[in-house]
Design an enzyme around this catalytic site. Sequence first.
Site, short mmCIF file in Angstrom:
data_model
loop_
_atom_site.label_atom_id
_atom_site.label_comp_id
_atom_site.label_asym_id
_atom_site.label_seq_id
_atom_site.Cartn_x
_atom_site.Cartn_y
_atom_site.Cartn_z
N ASP A 172 -5.03 15.65 21.79
CA ASP A 172 -3.83 16.38 21.38
C ASP A 172 -2.66 15.44 21.06
O ASP A 172 -2.71 14.24 21.31
CB ASP A 172 -3.45 17.34 22.50
CG ASP A 172 -2.61 18.52 22.04
OD1 ASP A 172 -2.30 18.59 20.84
OD2 ASP A 172 -2.28 19.37 22.89
N GLU A 227 2.83 13.57 17.59
CA GLU A 227 3.90 13.85 16.63
C GLU A 227 5.30 13.53 17.14
O GLU A 227 6.27 13.63 16.39
CB GLU A 227 3.87 15.34 16.26
CG GLU A 227 2.51 15.87 15.84
CD GLU A 227 1.69 16.40 17.01
OE1 GLU A 227 0.60 16.93 16.78
OE2 GLU A 227 2.16 16.25 18.16
N ASP A 253 -1.14 24.88 17.05
CA ASP A 253 -0.66 25.97 17.90
C ASP A 253 -0.15 27.15 17.08
O ASP A 253 1.06 27.37 16.96
CB ASP A 253 0.45 25.47 18.82
CG ASP A 253 -0.02 24.35 19.73
OD1 ASP A 253 -1.24 24.17 19.86
OD2 ASP A 253 0.84 23.66 20.31
#
Length: 708
Positions: A428, A431, A495
Amino acid sequence: MAPGLRSELHCVLICCIVTVNSLTLTYPFYNKFTLFIDDKPLLDHNIGDPVVAVGRSQINYTEDQGNFIISEDVYEKIELSTCDIDESGMPDLFKATCYSIDYFPEVSVDFAVEEKADSELFRKTAIVNITVVGRDRLWFRLASNSTEKIYGAGEQFTYLNLKGHEFPMWIREQGVGRNLSSPLTEIVETGSPGAGGDYHTTYYPAPIFLSTWNYVILGKQERYSILNFTSSTRKEIYVHDKQLMLNVGTATNLMELVGAINREMSVIPPTLPEWIYNGAIVAVQGGTQNMLDKLQQCLDNGVNVSAIWIQDWAGKIETPFGYRVFWNWRWNEELYPGLDSVIFDLAQQGIQVAAYINPHLNVEGDLFVEADNLGYLLKNDKGETYRQDFGGFLAGTLDFSNPLAKQWYAELIKKNIIGFGFKGFMADFGEYTPVDAVATNSPDPYQFHNLLPVLWASTVRLALEQTGTLSSVLPWARSGFTGAQSFHSMMWAGDQNVDWSMSDGLPSSIVAALSLGLSGFGLSHSDIGGYTTLNGILTRSEELLLRWAEYSVFTPLMRTHEGNKPELNHQIYSTNETLKSFARLSAIYTSLTPYHKEVVSQVATFGIPAMSPLFLHHAEDIDSFDIQYQYLYGSDLLVAPVLHPSKTNQEVYLPPGRWIHLWDNDQKVFEGPVSVNVDATMGKTPVFFRDNSKWISLFHDIRNRFNL
């Protein structure tokens, strides 16, 4: 020109045409020219609409938990209307110096377009090199017209055809709602400016775009840039740099072009781990006993389970956003007692266990302390370890520019995840890197921001290669930039909201997969049911969960997620009725195993995305170019996911060919192109197959066994 060079010069009055291999230059009068590649216009310059401009600006990046508000004031923009052409490098090289008489020689741009030797992948290739003198902002413009369509730019969630919009190349959280005119985004923006996102915010931008003129532009810029397609006559690339390099590749058709892009950029194993085809990866949390209880509940109701995914294997903490994983990447024995034995026992039953990791370490964990002592974390401008707010807790970020830090993290993955027995894991984040973070071997923080997810992906790949588990362990990631395609095994769309919204719900996950497949990476999937849940605003219904699962059957990977607030969402295990419906879908996914394998093989071998827009297979069909919520899974299955609640029938567009509705017992053949209205009751998301498919017996078997 020297004798024997493959070049032609034709002069008729004031119009000149120079053919440079596949590059063709026309200049009807002084200071106007058009450069073609493979007979398609690449550059089109004239005094009133020059090919290049330069300038200066002030920019501010405000970061909050991965959301960036970027404010820029362009206080100078100089159009370079005069271009002097240098033909001395003909027939292989086109060169020009562009300037404004008012600023020359202080300010100018030199650029060259050089055709390269024949490529094994592209029909023709060229490299465009642009160098700016005197300024550090560049606008470079490629030719366009009102009928050209443009695709790519990485993973986009709102628009498949990019024409008419602009797209910043800056990695960030995608936002909640992603539509500034929607009430949800307005609510989120009020509480946390920037967190609502917009149509262009994405985890995985990439300065790559292809044109219906059958060429692709592969941008090499790493700093902040904008791909601007709002003009009807220009494709503009705006960069914060004094240099820009573009690779240009052409092909005979779009299928060949996309195949070449994906084979050029990605290195996908020809097969995915065999275990994924045993059924769905089912997400559960809450400890060993809860994990086993939920698994047994699934099995008792006939669900085909390939793996149990426990993202909280390292522990969990409570934050305002919901329960979050404790980012200290080692087995939490208190929450998951006996997990090592459980993993072994489940593997004997053909059920794997998957985990979770990201490139950050919670400051409360012992791994943070170890990495900090070794100097392996990003620093702030004072030389201190950067402790960043991730929404209710602080964490440090691995400095992957340091080879020692990269290997240290790879060793952690090898020991605590792969060596522990996990057969898959979510890789994950990536960013959040702020522009004031300092890396050991990357002096430019504006460049490093976009590079971190590439380095993160390469670290995961390093761990797999060093353990020899590329074909047995599957990581799936959400963030990326140009170059990450070489390291990823599988992407997921991030998400999405647990809703039907076009900008951030179920429909957006389809556009994400299609755009990414046109940008250099052809294997993607999404969280079944979405992720983002908000008290009193966003909660998941059973219908949404099952509709998402219905279309996920026809994707490379079938995986659920409980969401950030599991207790508010309908889960596959919420009722036995839901479990039975999901069991049927998981069995269909498993039954498609030979077809799934061929799809993956085509991605690896030919670069054909697993999920591709209709026009890629039917470029002769103009109407196919406007379809962005249907897709072809492989070459033979057309999938039209149900995008709205309470639907019992749905109109489906069928491109040229002969098509059979998977759930039609009469097996009527439809001759495309045609729009048809078909049954779309629950459990029957519209799917069609070609009547000449070599898999027709498999599709008939699925209909006979699973039709409702």
